[in-house]
Every structure is written in C-alpha cells, then in structure tokens.
Design a protein around this motif. Structure first.
Motif, PDB file in Angstrom:
ATOM      1  N   ILE A  83      33.350  65.224  30.006  1.00 50.46           N
ATOM      2  CA  ILE A  83      33.788  64.155  30.915  1.00 50.46           C
ATOM      3  C   ILE A  83      33.062  62.861  30.585  1.00 50.46           C
ATOM      4  CG2 ILE A  83      33.699  63.371  33.322  1.00 50.46           C
ATOM      5  CD1 ILE A  83      34.251  66.315  34.122  1.00 50.46           C
ATOM      6  N   TYR A  84      31.757  62.953  30.330  1.00 55.93           N
ATOM      7  CA  TYR A  84      31.000  61.751  29.956  1.00 55.93           C
ATOM      8  C   TYR A  84      31.517  61.185  28.634  1.00 55.93           C
ATOM      9  CZ  TYR A  84      27.402  61.529  33.550  1.00 55.93           C
ATOM     10  OH  TYR A  84      26.742  61.349  34.747  1.00 55.93           O
ATOM     11  N   GLY A  85      31.802  62.062  27.675  1.00 59.00           N
ATOM     12  CA  GLY A  85      32.321  61.605  26.389  1.00 59.00           C
ATOM     13  C   GLY A  85      33.654  60.893  26.538  1.00 59.00           C
ATOM     14  N   ILE A  86      34.544  61.460  27.350  1.00 58.83           N
ATOM     15  CA  ILE A  86      35.849  60.841  27.599  1.00 58.83           C
ATOM     16  C   ILE A  86      35.668  59.471  28.234  1.00 58.83           C
ATOM     17  CG2 ILE A  86      37.947  60.991  29.019  1.00 58.83           C
ATOM     18  CD1 ILE A  86      37.759  64.064  28.668  1.00 58.83           C
ATOM     19  N   ASP A  87      34.819  59.392  29.249  1.00 62.53           N
ATOM     20  CA  ASP A  87      34.660  58.132  29.988  1.00 62.53           C
ATOM     21  C   ASP A  87      34.071  57.025  29.108  1.00 62.53           C
ATOM     22  OD1 ASP A  87      35.780  59.116  32.233  1.00 62.53           O
ATOM     23  OD2 ASP A  87      33.938  59.317  33.387  1.00 62.53           O
ATOM     24  N   PHE A  88      33.080  57.363  28.289  1.00 60.81           N
ATOM     25  CA  PHE A  88      32.484  56.328  27.437  1.00 60.81           C
ATOM     26  C   PHE A  88      33.487  55.849  26.392  1.00 60.81           C
ATOM     27  CE2 PHE A  88      28.527  57.363  29.402  1.00 60.81           C
ATOM     28  CZ  PHE A  88      27.696  56.281  29.162  1.00 60.81           C
ATOM     29  N   ALA A  89      34.216  56.777  25.786  1.00 57.96           N
ATOM     30  CA  ALA A  89      35.167  56.384  24.741  1.00 57.96           C
ATOM     31  C   ALA A  89      36.360  55.635  25.311  1.00 57.96           C
ATOM     32  CB  ALA A  89      35.635  57.627  23.978  1.00 57.96           C
ATOM     33  N   ILE A  90      36.871  56.099  26.452  1.00 56.01           N
ATOM     34  CA  ILE A  90      38.092  55.482  26.985  1.00 56.01           C
ATOM     35  C   ILE A  90      37.815  54.089  27.541  1.00 56.01           C
ATOM     36  CG2 ILE A  90      38.053  56.243  29.409  1.00 56.01           C
ATOM     37  CD1 ILE A  90      41.012  57.043  29.033  1.00 56.01           C
ATOM     38  N   ASN A  91      36.600  53.826  27.966  1.00 59.20           N
ATOM     39  CA  ASN A  91      36.276  52.472  28.424  1.00 59.20           C
ATOM     40  C   ASN A  91      36.307  51.474  27.268  1.00 59.20           C
ATOM     41  OD1 ASN A  91      35.433  51.719  31.321  1.00 59.20           O
ATOM     42  ND2 ASN A  91      34.711  53.825  31.095  1.00 59.20           N
ATOM     43  N   ALA A  92      35.913  51.924  26.076  1.00 60.72           N
ATOM     44  CA  ALA A  92      36.030  51.050  24.899  1.00 60.72           C
ATOM     45  C   ALA A  92      37.492  50.763  24.599  1.00 60.72           C
ATOM     46  CB  ALA A  92      35.361  51.709  23.698  1.00 60.72           C
ATOM     47  N   VAL A  93      38.342  51.782  24.734  1.00 55.81           N
ATOM     48  CA  VAL A  93      39.781  51.609  24.490  1.00 55.81           C
ATOM     49  C   VAL A  93      40.387  50.696  25.546  1.00 55.81           C
ATOM     50  CG1 VAL A  93      41.994  52.773  24.224  1.00 55.81           C
ATOM     51  CG2 VAL A  93      39.916  53.896  23.433  1.00 55.81           C
ATOM     52  N   GLN A  94      40.037  50.932  26.800  1.00 57.88           N
ATOM     53  CA  GLN A  94      40.641  50.171  27.892  1.00 57.88           C
ATOM     54  C   GLN A  94      40.275  48.691  27.811  1.00 57.88           C
ATOM     55  OE1 GLN A  94      41.080  51.805  31.992  1.00 57.88           O
ATOM     56  NE2 GLN A  94      39.582  50.248  32.526  1.00 57.88           N
ATOM     57  N   GLY A  95      39.014  48.394  27.574  1.00 56.73           N
ATOM     58  CA  GLY A  95      38.607  46.998  27.457  1.00 56.73           C
ATOM     59  C   GLY A  95      39.309  46.294  26.311  1.00 56.73           C
ATOM     60  N   SER A  96      39.505  46.997  25.203  1.00 55.70           N
ATOM     61  CA  SER A  96      40.183  46.415  24.048  1.00 55.70           C
ATOM     62  C   SER A  96      41.664  46.191  24.316  1.00 55.70           C
ATOM     63  CB  SER A  96      40.005  47.316  22.823  1.00 55.70           C
ATOM     64  OG  SER A  96      38.635  47.489  22.518  1.00 55.70           O
ATOM     65  N   CYS A  97      42.302  47.124  25.008  1.00 57.64           N
ATOM     66  CA  CYS A  97      43.729  46.977  25.333  1.00 57.64           C
ATOM     67  C   CYS A  97      43.957  45.773  26.247  1.00 57.64           C
ATOM     68  CB  CYS A  97      44.254  48.242  26.002  1.00 57.64           C
ATOM     69  SG  CYS A  97      44.374  49.669  24.903  1.00 57.64           S
ATOM     70  N   ARG A  98      43.114  45.615  27.260  1.00 55.34           N
ATOM     71  CA  ARG A  98      43.239  44.469  28.166  1.00 55.34           C
ATOM     72  C   ARG A  98      42.929  43.161  27.432  1.00 55.34           C
ATOM     73  NH1 ARG A  98      45.928  44.882  33.111  1.00 55.34           N
ATOM     74  NH2 ARG A  98      45.496  46.909  34.029  1.00 55.34           N
ATOM     75  N   GLY A  99      41.919  43.195  26.574  1.00 58.43           N
ATOM     76  CA  GLY A  99      41.579  42.007  25.811  1.00 58.43           C
ATOM     77  C   GLY A  99      42.699  41.591  24.875  1.00 58.43           C
ATOM     78  N   LEU A 100      43.416  42.561  24.321  1.00 56.04           N
ATOM     79  CA  LEU A 100      44.527  42.266  23.425  1.00 56.04           C
ATOM     80  C   LEU A 100      45.624  41.488  24.148  1.00 56.04           C
ATOM     81  CD1 LEU A 100      45.567  42.801  20.524  1.00 56.04           C
ATOM     82  CD2 LEU A 100      46.735  44.822  21.436  1.00 56.04           C
ATOM     83  N   ILE A 101      45.879  41.842  25.414  1.00 56.23           N
ATOM     84  CA  ILE A 101      46.902  41.139  26.197  1.00 56.23           C
ATOM     85  C   ILE A 101      46.494  39.692  26.421  1.00 56.23           C
ATOM     86  CG2 ILE A 101      48.087  41.056  28.432  1.00 56.23           C
ATOM     87  CD1 ILE A 101      47.715  44.127  28.573  1.00 56.23           C
ATOM     88  N   VAL A 102      45.240  39.481  26.826  1.00 57.00           N
ATOM     89  CA  VAL A 102      44.762  38.121  27.081  1.00 57.00           C
ATOM     90  C   VAL A 102      44.769  37.298  25.797  1.00 57.00           C
ATOM     91  CG1 VAL A 102      42.770  36.749  27.815  1.00 57.00           C
ATOM     92  CG2 VAL A 102      43.383  38.822  29.068  1.00 57.00           C
ATOM     93  N   ASP A 103      44.347  37.917  24.682  1.00 58.39           N
ATOM     94  CA  ASP A 103      44.288  37.196  23.412  1.00 58.39           C
ATOM     95  C   ASP A 103      45.667  36.775  22.919  1.00 58.39           C
ATOM     96  OD1 ASP A 103      41.598  37.607  23.428  1.00 58.39           O
ATOM     97  OD2 ASP A 103      41.549  38.995  21.744  1.00 58.39           O
TER      98      ASP A 103
END
Length: 547
Positions: A136-156
């Motif tokens: 669960i910790y592994g999923i949460d740490f990795a998916i937060n990197a993905v989520q931040g990048s996906c949101r940043g891609l929209i803004v960019d």
C-alpha cells in the motif's frame, strides 16, 4: 541572475476535434482513479479480515498523505527543471505507472508470496499484513508521482482560456474512472474472468487496475507532445540537491500569492472532511448492511472482504454516476473565472440574443458552486451516525457525488488560471480581470490547444506549474494527517478490538458487540463539521477575488 525561460517545440495533442483532444489529454486520470478506488474500496476490509484493528488501519492510511506530502512537491520541482527530450511530465508518468502496477500485483498476491518463504500459520498472517501494508505504501508513493505529473501536464498544455475546460474534463475522467472501478468492484469478477486473473475478487481487481492504469497513461503519453525545456533562466545557479529542493518548496509554500494561498486554505478544510469519506465510506456502507440487514447466512459466508466491497461499491456506483453527470452538465451552467470580468464575448445570433443574455445573468459563479458543494457534503455526512439502513446509507453517499464533481474541478481551475497569470506580463491577482486582448487573441486560434510559440504571451507557460500543484497537494495531504489522528482516536475509543462485522471469520472468539455507535459514522460526522469550515473559507476566497 535569472534569464529568460526558453522552450523548444509546441505542445500538441492528437485528435480531430476539441472533445477528442481533451479526452486524450485527461484519459490517464481514468486509470489513476480506478487504482485509487481499488485501494480505498477493498484495502480497509482486506486488512480488517486479516485481523488488523481499525485504529491500526487508520495509521496505515498515513501512507496516502505522507506520500503526497513527499512525492508530489518533490516530483513537481524536479519535473519543472527537467530537460528530458520527451518533456517534463511524461517520463515521470511512465516510470511511476510501472512501479504502481508492480505493487498492485504484489498487494493482490501477498499471501502467496509470503507462503513461498514462511510456513507457520501465525507467522504467515503477520508477514501477510506486513507485506500488504508495504505494498500500500509503495502504491501510494508511486501513484502520487503519476498523479502530480498528469495534473501538471494539463496545466502545461492548455492556455488560460481553456483551464476551466481542462479541469472539467479531468473531473469527468475521474468520474469515469470511479464508475468503472466501482462497477468492477460490484460484480463478481471470478464469474467473468474465471481463474485467469486470480482466485479472489481482490486479486482480480488489482490485476485489472494495473492493466487499466498502464493503458490509460499510455494513451495520454502517446497523444500529447510536450514542449522541451531548453533553459529555465537560471543556468548560472548550481544544480539543486535534495535539501535545496526541499528549501525551494518551503520558501515557495510560505510566500504564496494571496489567491493561491486562499485556494490552498479551502483545500485544507475540505480534505479533513473528504479523507474519512474516501477511505472508509465503502466499509461503512458494508458494515451498515451486515449490522442491520444482512441475513445470518451472509454473515457466516466466506470472502467477507468481497461481500463488503461489492455492497459498498453499489453505493459508490450511484455516487460516481452523479459525479459524472454533474461534471458534464455543470460547466454549461456555471460561469468560469474568466467570465466574471470585462472581456470579449462572442455576440449570439440576433434571434436568441435576448434569451442568451438573460440566461447569462442567472448563471452562478464557479466560486459560489464550490461553496454550495461544501454545504451539500456537510449536510449529507452530518446524518451518518443516524443511518440504520442500506438504502439511507446509499442515498447520502450518492448525494456527495455533486460535491465531489465540483471538488475535482474548481480548485484546479482556479489554480491553473492563477499559475498561468503569474507567468503573464503585468499579471493581476484577481480572477475576473483578464484583459480583453488576451481573450480576443485566444479566440481565433484553432481549438486553443496547439497554440504557437509566437503567441506564448497569451498561452499557458506553466513554468512553475509542478511546484504550485505540489504545494496545493501539501494542503490536500496535511489535513489527511489530521483526519488520520481523528480516526485513530475515534476508533480507539469506540471500536478498540477487532471489527465486529468483519473479523468474525478469522477471529470468532474475539467478536465485539455491534450495539454501539459505528466509529466510521462518527468520523464522517466530524468531517461534516470541517466541510462547514471549508464553505466559510471559500467565501473568504471570494472576498480576495473581489478585492
């Protein structure tokens, strides 16, 4: 001394229509939300069935805010400075997705992995709990990197005039991901796939989530072409190490522009309320069913995790349907932040001009709808301790879909506008004061998505978008620590032993009474009070906007 930020290329999105381009840009959020749903729907009952107490599980869920607190700001700052030839966001999206998929598979097959190395029964149980929590910790740490990048891609990628549309499409994709995820959780996947993806509902869901995430992130990565950062204007500065990155984040977080600071303050109060809902509502609905309505044979049947997950998922399917419908309809009836000041407005045909003008007068602002959404959520959750039927539990969970649609849309819209205005010459901090020339120059451009570099002054630059998105995520994750502390106290007082509904199968000698108040319902009630504070904070944001 800082120079000029330099870019190579232009942001582009494949697709023959604006709707297709928006769908491709935000498709990754379907897989992200599916994965979050599997974790939030099934991990709590799974850990309860393994024998963990609710108070200990509340500490496990520190993983979510802790990973968000660490990963999104750091990945945001590092990605902002990345000069990778594939862009600033997509490499982090791809790498994080591979890690999430690996940890999802490990989570589904924890028992089998443990039994390869351990044979004694109690040791197997303890090791299984440890490996499940680690996954669960592994999923949460990795998916937060993905989520931040996906949101940043929209803004960019999107210009200011399209930030609200991008955020509303993101909200729709989150709703689609929820709908697909909860729909998959509500049906018996073993009857669909057979033993191919595992011998339990939980295993099959983790496998499907891993495949869905890889597929949707792959679609967005293929469809979007990012600009490549050539120079960030700070070439004379030394490369930042970990401590410098943290120092940059701390300095920015303590010196936020007023508008962004007000948005973050709203998020702080709102997420104290959303945390128990997102992580415990499925378990709460399932416990209501087991406590008040389930027949004896259902309580004594095997795979209680699957039962609770399916019952809870039915309520959240209704929640997701309402979220999706609202995310589609509301953008047409709500004023965007750019519509609230003097600007260029296309003249409607003469035959309907008076009707259109009259309708425009009565459109609520997005800020007002955000306030209303907090009130709806508070009014629903305040009823949780008094619910004694599956139908009532399902109804109040479903109504929260209205609030969730706006909560996935409004903060990112306001933040996207603010970030891009900070990169405009002579920017202003009030939302409604974009210049007429800015809007007029955007209007003739095809679909507003493939904007040219020569029009860069009127389009999204987003040079620090990852940093500001990461900082807003701090205000989304910090309240989750508060929510975790509240949950731990409530669970320790009201349900200090094994779950009375879910631990009967593996711990029949430690059954607890189901006559007392439901601890999760009390947490939801406290969350309602916090949502009321978020509504007050949103009114404060409006005062700053009107200043």
């Amino acid at each position: 001394m800082h120079g000029v930020v330099q870019w190579a290329g232009t942001p582009k999105i494949k697709g023959s229509s604006e709707a297709m381009r928006m769908a491709l840009l935000t498709a990754s959020l379907i897989g992200l939300q599916f994965t979050w749903n599997v974790e939030m729907t099934y991990c709590t009952p799974y850990l309860l069935e393994l024998g963990l107490t609710k108070s200990k599980i509340s500490l496990v869920w520190i993983a979510g805010p802790l990973s968000g607190l660490i990963m999104q700001p750091i990945v945001g700052v590092v990605a902002d400075k990345s000069k990778n030839k594939w862009g600033r966001r997509r490499p982090f999206m791809a790498g994080g997705t591979v890690l999430v998929a690996m940890f999802l598979i490990l989570l589904g097959w924890t028992k089998e992995v443990v039994k390869m190395f351990v044979t004694e029964k109690e040791a197997v149980r303890q090791a299984t709990i440890f490996l499940a929590v680690f996954s669960i910790y592994g999923i949460d740490f990795a998916i937060n990197a993905v989520q931040g990048s996906c949101r940043g891609l929209i803004v960019d990628t999107l210009p200011i005039a399209k930030q609200q549309m991008g955020s509303s499409w993101a909200s729709r994709m989150v709703a689609v991901g929820s709908l697909v995820g909860y729909g998959a959780g509500a049906i018996d996947l073993k009857s669909v796939f057979g033993p191919m993806l595992g011998d339990s509902q939980f295993k099959q869901l983790t496998a499907v989530a891993a495949m869905t995430l890889c597929f949707t992130v792959g679609i967005t990565s293929w469809a979007v072409t990012e600009r490549v950062l050539i120079s960030d204007g700070k070439e004379d500065e030394e490369e930042q190490g970990p401590m410098q990155v943290l120092s940059t984040i701390a300095k920015t977080a303590t010196n936020l522009p007023k508008g962004i600071a007000a948005i973050c303050f709203v998020q702080f109060w709102a997420w104290i309320g959303w945390f128990p809902f997102l992580f415990y509502s499925t378990t709460w609905v399932g416990e209501i069913y087991l406590r008040f309505e389930a027949p004896a044979e259902a309580k004594n049947a095997g795979d209680l995790t699957g039962q609770v997950g399916r019952i809870g998922s039915m309520a959240l399917i209704a929640f997701s349907i309402i979220t999706f419908v609202m995310s589609v309809l509301l953008p047409f009836v709500v004023k965007s932040p750019e519509d609230e000041g003097p600007q260029f407005t296309p003249r409607p045909p003469q035959s309907i001009a008076s009707f259109v003008i009259e309708i425009e007068k009565y459109k609520p602002s997005l800020l007002s709808m955000w306030t209303v959404s907090h009130c709806i959520f508070a009014g629903s959750m305040i009823m949780a301790p008094f619910v004694q039927s599956l139908r009532s539990a399902t109804m109040i969970v479903a109504v929260c879909g209205i609030s969730w649609a706006i909560s996935c849309w409004a903060p990112f819209t306001f933040l996207g506008v603010e970030i891009n205005k900070l990169n405009q010459p002579n920017h202003h901090h009030s939302y409604g004061r974009l210049s007429r020339s800015s809007i007029e120059l955007e209007s003739p451009m095809a679909l507003h998505l493939n904007h040219n570099m020569e029009d860069q002054s009127h389009s999204s630059t987003g040079a620090s978008s990852g940093q500001y998105l990461g900082i807003m995520n701090l205000y989304t994750t910090l309240p989750q620590f508060v929510g975790t502390a509240i949950s731990w106290v409530v669970f320790s007082i009201l349900e200090p032993g094994k779950s009375p509904e879910l631990a009967k199968e593996t711990h029949p000698d430690e059954q607890s009474s189901t006559d007392g108040p439901n601890a999760i319902a009390v947490c939801l009630f406290i969350g309602a009070l916090s949502a009321g504070m978020a509504a007050l904070a949103t009114r404060r944001l409006q005062r700053i906007q009107n200043y």
